[in-house]
Write a protein that holds these residues in place. Sequence first.
Motif, short mmCIF file in Angstrom:
data_model
loop_
_atom_site.label_atom_id
_atom_site.label_comp_id
_atom_site.label_asym_id
_atom_site.label_seq_id
_atom_site.Cartn_x
_atom_site.Cartn_y
_atom_site.Cartn_z
N CYS A 147 -4.68 7.62 -2.93
CA CYS A 147 -4.07 7.67 -4.26
C CYS A 147 -4.91 8.49 -5.24
N SER A 148 -6.21 8.29 -5.22
CA SER A 148 -7.11 9.01 -6.14
C SER A 148 -7.00 10.51 -5.95
N LEU B 152 2.18 1.91 -3.44
CA LEU B 152 1.17 2.52 -4.31
C LEU B 152 1.03 4.03 -4.04
N ASP C 61 -11.67 2.07 1.97
CA ASP C 61 -10.70 2.10 0.87
C ASP C 61 -9.73 3.25 1.10
N THR D 203 -6.28 3.31 0.91
CA THR D 203 -5.23 3.44 -0.11
C THR D 203 -5.81 4.02 -1.39
N GLY D 204 -6.94 3.50 -1.83
CA GLY D 204 -7.57 4.00 -3.05
C GLY D 204 -7.95 5.46 -2.93
N GLY D 205 -8.51 5.85 -1.80
CA GLY D 205 -8.90 7.24 -1.59
C GLY D 205 -7.71 8.18 -1.58
N SER E 185 -14.29 7.61 0.15
CA SER E 185 -13.49 6.38 0.03
C SER E 185 -13.24 5.75 1.39
N GLN F 98 0.83 -1.20 0.00
CA GLN F 98 0.00 0.00 0.00
C GLN F 98 0.87 1.26 0.00
#
Length: 152
Positions: free
Chosen positions: A120-121, A20, A114, A116-118, A109, A17
């Motif tokens: 990164c986004s 990323l 989420d 990591t997704g939040g 997110s 993570q």
Amino acid sequence: MSLFSSSKKREFFTPEQQELMVKAIQEAEKNTSGEVRLFVEGKCNYVDAVDRAKEIFFSLKMDQTKDRNAVLFYLAMDDRQLALFADEGIYRRLGESYWNDKVKKIIKSFTKDDYTGGICSVIYDIGDALKTEFPYESSDKNELPDEIIFGN
């Protein structure tokens, strides 16, 4: 009180993570002179996370970039607090509503677990905004490290 605790730093994300997130920072900075940093800690010692983010921002000398276009993404995981703190160069160009919208996107997110997704986004979104407002020039250099900073 020190900005960074001398005790062992907690890691809130797996190595994958973290990789990323660092990659997101590097990609976000690829086409801009702007800078993005991520600071993660357990507890926020302030009532308002923005106050803590501001303290960290200036302690890390993020206000000393050439174009005043650095952005700090601050997270206090245990307290479930976050803040985006942008230097005056980029904050003024994008306006308060832009930053509020990004915080809402992160929270959306996070409510789905989420993280990591939040993260990164929104880092990618900030990179796009920085690219528009402060496009890369051949003389640009990476003024600040890209790694995640872990507080206490």
